[in-house]
Design a protein around this motif. Structure first.
Motif, PDB file in Angstrom:
ATOM      1  N   GLU A 119      -6.120   4.441  -5.515  1.00 28.61           N
ATOM      2  CA  GLU A 119      -6.001   2.962  -5.573  1.00 28.61           C
ATOM      3  C   GLU A 119      -6.016   2.287  -4.126  1.00 28.61           C
ATOM      4  OE1 GLU A 119      -2.304   2.775  -8.971  1.00 28.61           O
ATOM      5  OE2 GLU A 119      -1.853   3.672  -7.063  1.00 28.61           O
ATOM      6  N   CYS A 136       0.735  -1.404  -0.086  1.00 27.58           N
ATOM      7  CA  CYS A 136      -0.006   0.057   0.007  1.00 27.58           C
ATOM      8  C   CYS A 136       0.801   1.263   0.122  1.00 27.58           C
ATOM      9  CB  CYS A 136      -0.684   0.051   1.229  1.00 27.58           C
ATOM     10  SG  CYS A 136      -1.653  -1.470   1.422  1.00 27.58           S
ATOM     11  N   ARG A 183      -0.740   0.031 -12.186  1.00 20.09           N
ATOM     12  CA  ARG A 183       0.271   0.562 -11.499  1.00 20.09           C
ATOM     13  C   ARG A 183       0.641  -0.391 -10.122  1.00 20.09           C
ATOM     14  NH1 ARG A 183       0.292   4.208  -7.355  1.00 20.09           N
ATOM     15  NH2 ARG A 183       2.355   5.056  -6.927  1.00 20.09           N
ATOM     16  N   MET A 184      -0.509  -0.841  -9.635  1.00 23.02           N
ATOM     17  CA  MET A 184      -0.745  -1.451  -8.364  1.00 23.02           C
ATOM     18  C   MET A 184      -0.286  -3.087  -8.639  1.00 23.02           C
ATOM     19  SD  MET A 184      -3.820  -2.847  -5.725  1.00 23.02           S
ATOM     20  CE  MET A 184      -4.442  -1.018  -5.888  1.00 23.02           C
ATOM     21  N   LEU A 218       0.835   3.502  -3.217  1.00 25.14           N
ATOM     22  CA  LEU A 218      -0.380   3.364  -3.849  1.00 25.14           C
ATOM     23  C   LEU A 218      -0.878   4.942  -3.846  1.00 25.14           C
ATOM     24  CD1 LEU A 218      -2.069   0.064  -3.009  1.00 25.14           C
ATOM     25  CD2 LEU A 218      -0.696   0.705  -4.838  1.00 25.14           C
ATOM     26  N   HIS A 261      -6.072  -1.473 -11.863  1.00 24.38           N
ATOM     27  CA  HIS A 261      -5.138  -0.666 -11.327  1.00 24.38           C
ATOM     28  C   HIS A 261      -3.912  -1.193 -11.983  1.00 24.38           C
ATOM     29  CE1 HIS A 261      -8.768   0.510  -8.976  1.00 24.38           C
ATOM     30  NE2 HIS A 261      -8.368   1.572  -9.099  1.00 24.38           N
TER      31      HIS A 261
END
Length: 236
Positions: free
Chosen positions: A31, A24, A128-129, A27, A126
């Protein structure tokens, strides 16, 4: 409604002990909100199992506190510890229908868990996550390869010293001063340490005694350990 959800998300994350080190950490707010609408805190006591090898893989998550062990069972029924998970490590495997390893608590454990199916859909939405999770997975793979090298090439003394240094760095034990001796509890029994390092219990006990005699560590009871002289341990 969105404001209420955002407030709940902020509260959940603000209370997280590994907020700055877990998945996390990198993020953005959107996100984070998507992820935390799924998140639930879960606690395990020592010896409790999060999932069994071969069973349906139901959850993923972040380890908030405590230590988990990954283990497999050999054809003759023996358990083999294949890895350890520490606070901020990611737990579980997305897109895997069944669990490869049994995940068991080595002490009191707290996790932030997500149902695997919905978590996979969040990753798909998402990118990027998803990329961040891939990076963490590749880092864990590199660590596993390094552990294989350790088992193959290092002496018993070198294996144990390296293991203790790794625990010291990741256990977040207590220290009276910033540079003073660090004290923490070993999450594994000596037998389990022997399994992880490919040694015998007798060898582990003997090497711990030698490191204590040299002033590198101090042993307190069955599990307590203090790193008295880190330089000596690194030299070992």
């Amino acid at each position: 409604m969105a404001g209420i959800v955002a407030s709940m998300t902020a509260q959940l994350c603000s209370d997280c002990a590994v907020r700055d080190r877990a998945l996390c950490a990198s993020l953005d707010d959107v996100e984070l909100e998507a992820l935390n609408t799924l998140g639930q805190k879960r606690r395990l006591a020592r010896g409790e199992t999060l999932q069994w090898a071969g069973e349906e893989s139901l959850v993923c998550g972040n380890l908030v506190s405590g230590v988990l062990k990954l283990s497999a069972t050999t054809p003759d029924g023996r358990e083999q510890v294949v890895g350890l998970l520490y606070p901020a490590d990611f737990v579980g495997r997305p897109w895997a229908e069944t669990a490869d390893f049994t995940i068991t608590a080595l002490g009191d454990v707290e996790l932030c868990v997500f149902p695997r199916g919905p978590f996979e859909r969040v990753l798909e939405d998402h990118v990027r996550m998803e990329r961040l999770l891939l990076q963490r997975t590749l880092a864990a793979l590199d660590e596993a390869r390094g552990r294989m090298l350790t088992l193959a090439r290092l002496s018993a003394r070198e294996k144990l010293a390296g293991f203790l240094l790794d625990l010291a760095d990741r256990s977040h034990g207590c220290s009276a001063t910033a540079f003073g001796p660090l004290t923490f509890d070993l999450p594994l029994t000596r037998g389990e340490i022997a399994e992880v390092l490919g040694l015998t219990i007798e060898t582990v006990s003997r090497q711990l005694s030698k490191l204590k005699a040299e002033g590198a560590i101090n042993l307190m009871g069955a599990r307590g350990i203090t790193i008295r002289d880190r330089a000596k341990l690194e030299a070992a």
